[in-house]
Design a protein around this motif. Structure first.
Motif, mmCIF file in Angstrom:
data_model
loop_
_atom_site.group_PDB
_atom_site.id
_atom_site.type_symbol
_atom_site.label_atom_id
_atom_site.label_comp_id
_atom_site.label_asym_id
_atom_site.label_seq_id
_atom_site.Cartn_x
_atom_site.Cartn_y
_atom_site.Cartn_z
ATOM 1 N N ASN A 102 10.993 13.985 1.069
ATOM 2 C CA ASN A 102 12.046 13.100 0.554
ATOM 3 C C ASN A 102 12.510 12.031 1.545
ATOM 4 O OD1 ASN A 102 12.323 14.116 -2.109
ATOM 5 N ND2 ASN A 102 13.538 15.831 -1.345
ATOM 6 N N VAL A 103 11.757 11.808 2.605
ATOM 7 C CA VAL A 103 12.066 10.708 3.534
ATOM 8 C C VAL A 103 10.952 9.677 3.418
ATOM 9 C CG1 VAL A 103 12.427 10.004 5.929
ATOM 10 C CG2 VAL A 103 13.355 12.187 5.105
ATOM 11 N N ARG A 104 11.303 8.498 2.944
ATOM 12 C CA ARG A 104 10.313 7.430 2.771
ATOM 13 C C ARG A 104 10.304 6.519 3.997
ATOM 14 N NH1 ARG A 104 11.715 3.879 -1.946
ATOM 15 N NH2 ARG A 104 10.634 5.411 -3.247
ATOM 16 N N VAL A 105 9.101 6.255 4.495
ATOM 17 C CA VAL A 105 8.919 5.332 5.617
ATOM 18 C C VAL A 105 8.176 4.102 5.111
ATOM 19 C CG1 VAL A 105 7.903 4.996 7.897
ATOM 20 C CG2 VAL A 105 8.865 7.225 7.282
ATOM 21 N N THR A 106 8.743 2.932 5.380
ATOM 22 C CA THR A 106 8.114 1.657 5.022
ATOM 23 C C THR A 106 7.835 0.880 6.302
ATOM 24 O OG1 THR A 106 9.320 1.572 2.921
ATOM 25 C CG2 THR A 106 8.353 -0.488 3.714
ATOM 26 N N VAL A 107 6.615 0.379 6.449
ATOM 27 C CA VAL A 107 6.220 -0.365 7.641
ATOM 28 C C VAL A 107 5.708 -1.741 7.234
ATOM 29 C CG1 VAL A 107 4.794 -0.392 9.715
ATOM 30 C CG2 VAL A 107 5.531 1.786 8.751
ATOM 31 N N TYR A 130 0.857 -1.184 0.000
ATOM 32 C CA TYR A 130 0.000 0.000 0.000
ATOM 33 C C TYR A 130 0.895 1.236 0.000
ATOM 34 C CZ TYR A 130 -3.520 -3.439 1.306
ATOM 35 O OH TYR A 130 -4.357 -4.534 1.318
ATOM 36 N N ASP A 131 1.099 1.796 -1.177
ATOM 37 C CA ASP A 131 1.999 2.938 -1.347
ATOM 38 C C ASP A 131 1.171 4.216 -1.418
ATOM 39 O OD1 ASP A 131 3.903 4.794 -2.032
ATOM 40 O OD2 ASP A 131 4.941 3.487 -3.450
ATOM 41 N N ARG A 132 1.244 5.031 -0.389
ATOM 42 C CA ARG A 132 0.439 6.247 -0.312
ATOM 43 C C ARG A 132 1.001 7.371 -1.184
ATOM 44 N NH1 ARG A 132 -2.767 4.759 3.999
ATOM 45 N NH2 ARG A 132 -3.787 6.758 4.316
ATOM 46 N N LYS A 184 -7.454 7.866 4.116
ATOM 47 C CA LYS A 184 -7.144 7.846 2.690
ATOM 48 C C LYS A 184 -7.231 6.430 2.125
ATOM 49 C CE LYS A 184 -3.353 8.982 -0.484
ATOM 50 N NZ LYS A 184 -2.006 9.579 -0.592
ATOM 51 N N GLU A 185 -7.928 6.273 1.033
ATOM 52 C CA GLU A 185 -8.065 4.967 0.400
ATOM 53 C C GLU A 185 -6.830 4.672 -0.448
ATOM 54 O OE1 GLU A 185 -10.770 3.088 -3.112
ATOM 55 O OE2 GLU A 185 -11.817 4.144 -1.509
ATOM 56 N N VAL A 186 -6.189 3.562 -0.180
ATOM 57 C CA VAL A 186 -4.980 3.182 -0.900
ATOM 58 C C VAL A 186 -5.172 1.778 -1.458
ATOM 59 C CG1 VAL A 186 -2.490 2.823 -0.758
ATOM 60 C CG2 VAL A 186 -3.565 4.592 0.633
ATOM 61 N N LYS A 187 -4.921 1.620 -2.717
ATOM 62 C CA LYS A 187 -5.072 0.321 -3.356
ATOM 63 C C LYS A 187 -3.789 -0.492 -3.226
ATOM 64 C CE LYS A 187 -6.383 -1.834 -7.758
ATOM 65 N NZ LYS A 187 -6.748 -1.585 -9.172
ATOM 66 N N GLY A 188 -3.924 -1.724 -2.721
ATOM 67 C CA GLY A 188 -2.765 -2.588 -2.566
ATOM 68 C C GLY A 188 -2.359 -3.229 -3.877
ATOM 69 N N ASP A 202 1.269 -7.619 4.398
ATOM 70 C CA ASP A 202 0.989 -6.227 4.049
ATOM 71 C C ASP A 202 2.221 -5.354 4.265
ATOM 72 O OD1 ASP A 202 -1.588 -6.980 3.528
ATOM 73 O OD2 ASP A 202 -2.381 -6.272 5.451
ATOM 74 N N VAL A 203 2.457 -4.450 3.324
ATOM 75 C CA VAL A 203 3.556 -3.485 3.406
ATOM 76 C C VAL A 203 2.978 -2.099 3.143
ATOM 77 C CG1 VAL A 203 5.787 -2.778 2.439
ATOM 78 C CG2 VAL A 203 5.197 -5.214 2.559
ATOM 79 N N HIS A 204 3.366 -1.117 3.964
ATOM 80 C CA HIS A 204 2.824 0.238 3.854
ATOM 81 C C HIS A 204 3.963 1.233 3.654
ATOM 82 C CE1 HIS A 204 -1.106 -1.200 5.423
ATOM 83 N NE2 HIS A 204 -0.330 -2.056 6.072
#
Length: 336
Positions: A209-214, A74-76, A95-99, A201-203
């Protein structure tokens, strides 16, 4: 092309960092280059097989693929039709995010490289086997890697990776490509621990310019006479995509439980550190844990970042669900 000689321009810096780490593991008194194998062309399509040796594109360590996972990402940052309607909500919880389906890999990390990785190498943890136990057990040198972070290479060594599970999980087959294949031990371990290892699941979200992945993982439930406590671990990767150095100063979490509680957590840094993300060392990865007295919940929040020019901003942590799974009462976790 030899592994220590060069790559395309975009990968030269990463490769150089890897070669230096490898040499420093070998000796702390002087630096020397040593060939460990030959690079292969990364796969644009298809999956890597069990036994594939690789370098991590970001963290630079040597590793080997155990098996793949198919996850929903799920990439916002990817625009969608409803995104503009939710921009007013700072945390974008609604916010609706398509996986989108993406391949990740369970891998082993070469123990010689562990001291030089800006990521926890004991991040994959399990609950204790006793129902009342809150003890956590870690499997050192186990990681999850996205397909695009795999830089495959080959070698003629029969023991190219140093990890205590390498010989237990893999066997050398000189006529195969790659020449290492799964043993029955690996298949049995994967099957037994599938619920606690599974990546589903990955978000992702980027701010300034700082990407956070959870990546959240369900760990299990522990029951006492009065309550049931559900446990999750979550892995977070921060990556600086810009030119200016930034440093993580504070964390601010909101944790909502299905029981109706909303908890706020604030503190300095993460896991006792205030990591600096520079152009030469752009990424940092860590894991932590959360427990709820309910089978599901949500988490979201921000990291307070400080740029080298003194500018501070709140970097959004993408909202993610905490979902439990049905458990086999007789199962044990994390045991080899």
């Amino acid at each position: 092309m030899e592994l220590m000689v060069g790559l395309t321009k975009c990968l030269k810096k990463n490769l150089f960092d890897v070669s230096i780490r490898i040499c420093m593991v070998q000796t702390m008194h002087y630096t020397r280059l040593a060939e460990v194998g030959k690079l292969e062309t990364p796969k644009i399509q298809g999956k890597y097989d069990t036994g594939q040796l690789f370098l991590h594109r970001v963290f630079g360590y040597r590793g080997v693929v155990l098996f793949p996972w198919l996850a929903r990402v799920y990439d916002r940052d990817i625009p969608n039709k409803r995104a503009s309607q939710d921009d007013a909500n700072f945390n974008h919880v609604g916010k609706e995010v398509k996986g989108r389906t993406h391949t990740f890999y369970q891998v082993l990390i070469d123990s010689r490289d562990c001291p030089y990785i800006r990521a926890q190498t004991e991040a994959v943890t399990f609950l204790g086997n006793q129902d009342s136990s809150r003890s956590l057990y870690a499997i050192p040198g186990l990681d999850y890697v996205a397909h695009e972070d795999i830089l495959p290479y080959t070698t003629t060594e029969k023991q190219p990776l140093q990890h205590e599970l390498f010989d237990k999980f893999l066997m050398y087959y000189p006529d195969k490509d790659p020449p290492f294949g799964p043993q029955e031990t690996l298949r049995a371990w994967q099957k037994k621990n599938h619920p606690w290892l599974e990546l589903s699941d990955v978000h992702k979200e980027t701010t300034e310019n700082v990407r956070v992945t959870v990546i959240p993982f369900y760990m299990g439930c522990r029951e006492s006479q009065a309550t049931s406590v559900f446990w999750w671990r979550y892995c977070i990767r921060l990556e600086n995509l810009g030119d200016l150095t930034v440093q993580l100063r504070e964390r601010h979490w909101r944790i909502f439980s299905l029981s109706g509680t909303l908890e706020t957590v604030r503190g300095r840094g993460v896991v006792g550190q205030e990591p600096v993300l520079s152009s030469s060392l752009p990424a940092f990865q860590y894991s932590s844990h959360v427990s709820l007295q309910a089978p599901s919940g949500h988490m979201w929040g921000t990291f307070r970042m400080e740029r080298e020019d003194g500018y501070t901003f709140d970097c959004r942590i993408p909202p993610f669900s905490l979902e439990s799974k049905s458990e086999d009462p007789g199962s044990t976790t994390g045991v080899i």
